[in-house]
Every structure is written in structure tokens, then in C-alpha cells.
Design a protein around this motif. Structure first.
Motif, PDB file in Angstrom:
ATOM      1  N   SER A   1       0.878  -1.167   0.000  1.00 45.32           N
ATOM      2  CA  SER A   1       0.000   0.000   0.000  1.00 45.32           C
ATOM      3  C   SER A   1       0.914   1.215   0.000  1.00 45.32           C
ATOM      4  O   SER A   1       1.759   1.351   0.886  1.00 45.32           O
ATOM      5  CB  SER A   1      -0.843  -0.030   1.275  1.00 45.32           C
ATOM      6  OG  SER A   1      -1.260   1.265   1.602  1.00 45.32           O
ATOM      7  N   GLU A   2       0.767   2.077  -0.989  1.00 43.90           N
ATOM      8  CA  GLU A   2       1.671   3.232  -1.093  1.00 43.90           C
ATOM      9  C   GLU A   2       1.454   4.214   0.048  1.00 43.90           C
ATOM     10  O   GLU A   2       2.377   4.857   0.508  1.00 43.90           O
ATOM     11  CB  GLU A   2       1.448   3.945  -2.425  1.00 43.90           C
ATOM     12  CG  GLU A   2       2.262   3.359  -3.553  1.00 43.90           C
ATOM     13  CD  GLU A   2       2.268   4.284  -4.738  1.00 43.90           C
ATOM     14  OE1 GLU A   2       3.356   4.738  -5.124  1.00 43.90           O
ATOM     15  OE2 GLU A   2       1.168   4.556  -5.267  1.00 43.90           O
ATOM     16  N   ILE A   3       0.201   4.349   0.489  1.00 44.30           N
ATOM     17  CA  ILE A   3      -0.105   5.344   1.529  1.00 44.30           C
ATOM     18  C   ILE A   3       0.368   4.869   2.905  1.00 44.30           C
ATOM     19  O   ILE A   3       1.123   5.559   3.580  1.00 44.30           O
ATOM     20  CB  ILE A   3      -1.619   5.672   1.569  1.00 44.30           C
ATOM     21  CG1 ILE A   3      -2.047   6.289   0.228  1.00 44.30           C
ATOM     22  CG2 ILE A   3      -1.932   6.620   2.734  1.00 44.30           C
ATOM     23  CD1 ILE A   3      -3.531   6.512   0.081  1.00 44.30           C
TER      24      ILE A   3
ATOM     25  N   LYS B   1      -5.896   0.676  -3.563  1.00 46.16           N
ATOM     26  CA  LYS B   1      -5.464  -0.435  -4.399  1.00 46.16           C
ATOM     27  C   LYS B   1      -3.998  -0.760  -4.104  1.00 46.16           C
ATOM     28  O   LYS B   1      -3.170   0.147  -3.988  1.00 46.16           O
ATOM     29  CB  LYS B   1      -5.596   0.007  -5.871  1.00 46.16           C
ATOM     30  CG  LYS B   1      -6.058  -1.077  -6.778  1.00 46.16           C
ATOM     31  CD  LYS B   1      -6.448  -0.495  -8.143  1.00 46.16           C
ATOM     32  CE  LYS B   1      -6.459  -1.576  -9.158  1.00 46.16           C
ATOM     33  NZ  LYS B   1      -5.353  -1.781  -9.984  1.00 46.16           N
ATOM     34  N   LEU B   2      -3.682  -2.044  -3.956  1.00 48.63           N
ATOM     35  CA  LEU B   2      -2.292  -2.430  -3.700  1.00 48.63           C
ATOM     36  C   LEU B   2      -1.507  -2.446  -5.003  1.00 48.63           C
ATOM     37  O   LEU B   2      -2.074  -2.719  -6.066  1.00 48.63           O
ATOM     38  CB  LEU B   2      -2.244  -3.816  -3.053  1.00 48.63           C
ATOM     39  CG  LEU B   2      -2.953  -3.928  -1.704  1.00 48.63           C
ATOM     40  CD1 LEU B   2      -2.940  -5.370  -1.208  1.00 48.63           C
ATOM     41  CD2 LEU B   2      -2.290  -3.022  -0.665  1.00 48.63           C
ATOM     42  N   ILE B   3      -0.214  -2.151  -4.898  1.00 44.31           N
ATOM     43  CA  ILE B   3       0.633  -2.153  -6.098  1.00 44.31           C
ATOM     44  C   ILE B   3       1.852  -3.065  -5.900  1.00 44.31           C
ATOM     45  O   ILE B   3       2.177  -3.431  -4.772  1.00 44.31           O
ATOM     46  CB  ILE B   3       1.142  -0.735  -6.443  1.00 44.31           C
ATOM     47  CG1 ILE B   3       1.935  -0.153  -5.254  1.00 44.31           C
ATOM     48  CG2 ILE B   3       0.017   0.212  -6.819  1.00 44.31           C
ATOM     49  CD1 ILE B   3       3.032   0.768  -5.684  1.00 44.31           C
ATOM     50  N   GLN B   4       2.499  -3.390  -6.999  1.00 46.57           N
ATOM     51  CA  GLN B   4       3.778  -4.099  -6.900  1.00 46.57           C
ATOM     52  C   GLN B   4       4.891  -3.058  -7.010  1.00 46.57           C
ATOM     53  O   GLN B   4       4.870  -2.213  -7.922  1.00 46.57           O
ATOM     54  CB  GLN B   4       3.935  -5.126  -8.025  1.00 46.57           C
ATOM     55  CG  GLN B   4       5.254  -5.892  -7.888  1.00 46.57           C
ATOM     56  CD  GLN B   4       5.419  -7.032  -8.873  1.00 46.57           C
ATOM     57  OE1 GLN B   4       5.040  -6.927 -10.023  1.00 46.57           O
ATOM     58  NE2 GLN B   4       6.007  -8.128  -8.411  1.00 46.57           N
ATOM     59  N   ARG B   5       5.810  -3.064  -6.047  1.00 45.99           N
ATOM     60  CA  ARG B   5       6.908  -2.104  -6.109  1.00 45.99           C
ATOM     61  C   ARG B   5       7.722  -2.337  -7.371  1.00 45.99           C
ATOM     62  O   ARG B   5       7.957  -3.472  -7.757  1.00 45.99           O
ATOM     63  CB  ARG B   5       7.826  -2.288  -4.884  1.00 45.99           C
ATOM     64  CG  ARG B   5       7.298  -1.620  -3.647  1.00 45.99           C
ATOM     65  CD  ARG B   5       8.068  -1.996  -2.408  1.00 45.99           C
ATOM     66  NE  ARG B   5       9.514  -2.006  -2.535  1.00 45.99           N
ATOM     67  CZ  ARG B   5      10.332  -2.199  -1.510  1.00 45.99           C
ATOM     68  NH1 ARG B   5       9.860  -2.402  -0.300  1.00 45.99           N
ATOM     69  NH2 ARG B   5      11.639  -2.215  -1.690  1.00 45.99           N
TER      70      ARG B   5
ATOM     71  N   PRO C   1      -2.279 -12.463   2.600  1.00 43.72           N
ATOM     72  CA  PRO C   1      -3.208 -11.776   1.701  1.00 43.72           C
ATOM     73  C   PRO C   1      -4.062 -10.749   2.437  1.00 43.72           C
ATOM     74  O   PRO C   1      -4.374 -10.934   3.625  1.00 43.72           O
ATOM     75  CB  PRO C   1      -4.083 -12.922   1.166  1.00 43.72           C
ATOM     76  CG  PRO C   1      -3.973 -14.001   2.184  1.00 43.72           C
ATOM     77  CD  PRO C   1      -2.660 -13.847   2.885  1.00 43.72           C
ATOM     78  N   PRO C   2      -4.429  -9.671   1.759  1.00 41.13           N
ATOM     79  CA  PRO C   2      -5.352  -8.714   2.388  1.00 41.13           C
ATOM     80  C   PRO C   2      -6.738  -9.342   2.484  1.00 41.13           C
ATOM     81  O   PRO C   2      -7.001 -10.367   1.849  1.00 41.13           O
ATOM     82  CB  PRO C   2      -5.342  -7.547   1.397  1.00 41.13           C
ATOM     83  CG  PRO C   2      -4.976  -8.159   0.089  1.00 41.13           C
ATOM     84  CD  PRO C   2      -4.085  -9.321   0.377  1.00 41.13           C
ATOM     85  N   LYS C   3      -7.623  -8.718   3.284  1.00 41.60           N
ATOM     86  CA  LYS C   3      -8.969  -9.292   3.453  1.00 41.60           C
ATOM     87  C   LYS C   3      -9.706  -9.307   2.113  1.00 41.60           C
ATOM     88  O   LYS C   3     -10.408 -10.253   1.780  1.00 41.60           O
ATOM     89  CB  LYS C   3      -9.748  -8.481   4.481  1.00 41.60           C
ATOM     90  CG  LYS C   3      -9.167  -8.649   5.894  1.00 41.60           C
ATOM     91  CD  LYS C   3     -10.077  -8.051   6.961  1.00 41.60           C
ATOM     92  CE  LYS C   3      -9.441  -8.160   8.327  1.00 41.60           C
ATOM     93  NZ  LYS C   3      -8.865  -6.903   8.791  1.00 41.60           N
ATOM     94  N   VAL C   4      -9.556  -8.205   1.349  1.00 39.80           N
ATOM     95  CA  VAL C   4     -10.170  -8.148   0.017  1.00 39.80           C
ATOM     96  C   VAL C   4      -9.015  -8.116  -0.986  1.00 39.80           C
ATOM     97  O   VAL C   4      -8.092  -7.291  -0.846  1.00 39.80           O
ATOM     98  CB  VAL C   4     -11.019  -6.858  -0.152  1.00 39.80           C
ATOM     99  CG1 VAL C   4     -11.622  -6.788  -1.549  1.00 39.80           C
ATOM    100  CG2 VAL C   4     -12.089  -6.780   0.926  1.00 39.80           C
ATOM    101  N   GLU C   5      -9.059  -9.017  -1.973  1.00 41.79           N
ATOM    102  CA  GLU C   5      -7.944  -9.130  -2.919  1.00 41.79           C
ATOM    103  C   GLU C   5      -7.577  -7.786  -3.555  1.00 41.79           C
ATOM    104  O   GLU C   5      -8.446  -7.061  -4.051  1.00 41.79           O
ATOM    105  CB  GLU C   5      -8.326 -10.130  -4.018  1.00 41.79           C
ATOM    106  CG  GLU C   5      -7.114 -10.608  -4.802  1.00 41.79           C
ATOM    107  CD  GLU C   5      -7.520 -11.475  -5.983  1.00 41.79           C
ATOM    108  OE1 GLU C   5      -8.470 -12.260  -5.853  1.00 41.79           O
ATOM    109  OE2 GLU C   5      -6.883 -11.319  -7.042  1.00 41.79           O
TER     110      GLU C   5
END
Ligand code: AMP
Length: 210
Positions: free
Chosen positions: A126-128, A152-156, A139-143
Motif C-alpha cells: 500500500s503506497e499510503i 489499491k495495492l501495487i507491486q513495487r 493476503p489482504p482481506k479483500v484481494e
């Protein structure tokens, strides 16, 4: 308690630092997170650091030492802290000593190179909030969505396969010698990173004695 978490990128330092700091109510200081924030904000320091980070190289010692000095002098660090991703070179460890900072324990989280490659390719962040997840192990609770911020999750960028190998090489060349450095001071404890985060946490708490 002043702690250092040592280990290859993706070994789980940030994840364990998060649990330990919650339990001890002290801050986690991640130079990687501070640098990524600077990159995002487009500061001069961020622009300079980005080229090293993108290629899997270490940002020059004087830059990260300056960042660490500023952060560690803040009030919330007075009752202790966990350093995640600093020091990464012997020069950085010596700089800490020269600042008069006493380290109680250095926790090495050991994971084989093979497993590191698998972990990093599945890592999402999570960037924030800076919180990190793994598509299989945490895994997060919601994909695809951060539990904390809902973003939204990102790949570094530096978790992409070509950079990962270089980061591992850098770790073995520049950072692994710190194990010897702290072993000689009787401060090093090694935790074998487990598949399940909670199992590694149990071993980490035991190693720290909390
Ligand atoms: P990390 O999130 O700790 O894996 O850090 C990401 C990237 O930031 C690293 O690959 C380095 O380019 C840079 N970085 C973070 N901490 C340090 C440090 N202590 N010394 C040098 N470079 C660092």
C-alpha cells in the motif's frame, strides 16, 4: 528497547517490525519507506535516490545516514525504536555508534535466496500506509485492496524479477557483513523466517524476550 531488523529484502523485516512496534508501542523506522515517500513527493532527495532504488543499488551512505539522523532525533524515538532496513552497510552501523545510539538487539530474519525470490514476486504494498502483503502468505482481506487504507495495492518497481536478483547480490555483498559486526558485540539473534507470518512472529518475540 532499541532494535535493528536485519535480513534480505523480502525476508519479512517490515512485517515483523510492524507487530513488534505495536506490542512495544514504539515507532518502526524504515529508510526504504522514507525514501519512497521522498520519491513520490518529487523532492530533490527523492529524485536523486530513485535511480539507485530502481536499479537495486543502495542509496549513498551519506544520504541515508542524514535521513536516519533526522528521524531518530524526533521525540517519539525517545522510548525506543525498531530500525527496518538500516543499517545496510558497515559505514552506516558505525555512523549509528558515532551518534551515540545504543542498540540492544539485532534480529536477523533468515530466508533462503530461493524463497526470497518467491516472496518478492508475490509482495504487494500500500503506497499510503506502507503496509505490505503477500498474495499467498499474507493476503489482504479483500484481494488487491489495503486493509488499512482501502486503496489499491501495487507491486513495487524494485520487486520486479530483474531488480530482485541485483538487490539480493547487493544484500550479500554490502549488508550481510553486518551479521559479523553485531555478532562480535554479542547482539545478534537469528530467527528463521517461517511460511506463516504468525510463526515467525512467535520466534521473533522469543528472540527479543518479549
Ligand atoms: P527497502 O524498502 O528497505 O527494501 O528499501 C528499498 C530501497 O531503498 C533499497 O533497495 C535501497 O535502494 C534504498 N534503501 C533503503 N534503505 C537503505 C539504506 N539503509 N541504505 C542504502 N539504501 C537504502
Amino acid at each position: 528497547m532499541n532494535l535493528i531488523f536485519l535480513g534480505a529484502p523480502g525476508a519479512g523485516k517490515g512485517t515483523q517490525a510492524e507487530v513488534v512496534t505495536k506490542k512495544l508501542n514504539i515507532p518502526a523506522i524504515s529508510t526504504g519507506n522514507i525514501l519512497r515517500e521522498a520519491v513520490k513527493n518529487g523532492t530533490a532527495q527523492g529524485i536523486e535516490a530513485k535511480k539507485y532504488m530502481d536499479s537495486g543499488e543502495l542509496v549513498p551512505d551519506e544520504v541515508v545516514i542524514g535521513i536516519l539522523k533526522d528521524r531518530i532525533s524526533q521525540d517519539d524515538c525517545k522510548k525506543g525504536f525498531v530500525l527496518d532496513g538500516f543499517p545496510r552497510t558497515v559505514a552506516q552501523a558505525e555512523a549509528l555508534e558515532n551518534m551515540g545510539i545504543k542498540i540492544d538487539k539485532v534480529v536477523e530474519i533468515y530466508v533462503s535466496d530461493e524463497d526470497i525470490i518467491e516472496r518478492l514476486s508475490g509482495r504487494r504494498v500500500s503506497e499510503i500506509s506502507g503496509v505490505s502483503y503477500h498474495i499467498k502468505y499474507k493476503p489482504p482481506k479483500v484481494e488487491g485492496i489495503c486493509d488499512v487504507t482501502g486503496e489499491k495495492l501495487i507491486q513495487r518497481d524494485d520487486d520486479k524479477p530483474e531488480t530482485v536478483l541485483h538487490r539480493l547480490k547487493t544484500y550479500h555483498e554490502k549488508t550481510a557483513p553486518l551479521k559479523d559486526f553485531y555478532q562480535k558485540q554479542g547482539k545478534l539473534v537469528t530467527v528463521i523466517g517461517q511460511e506463516k507470518v504468525a510463526d515467525t512472529t512467535k520466534l521473533t518475540f522469543e528472540a527479543i524476550g518479549i
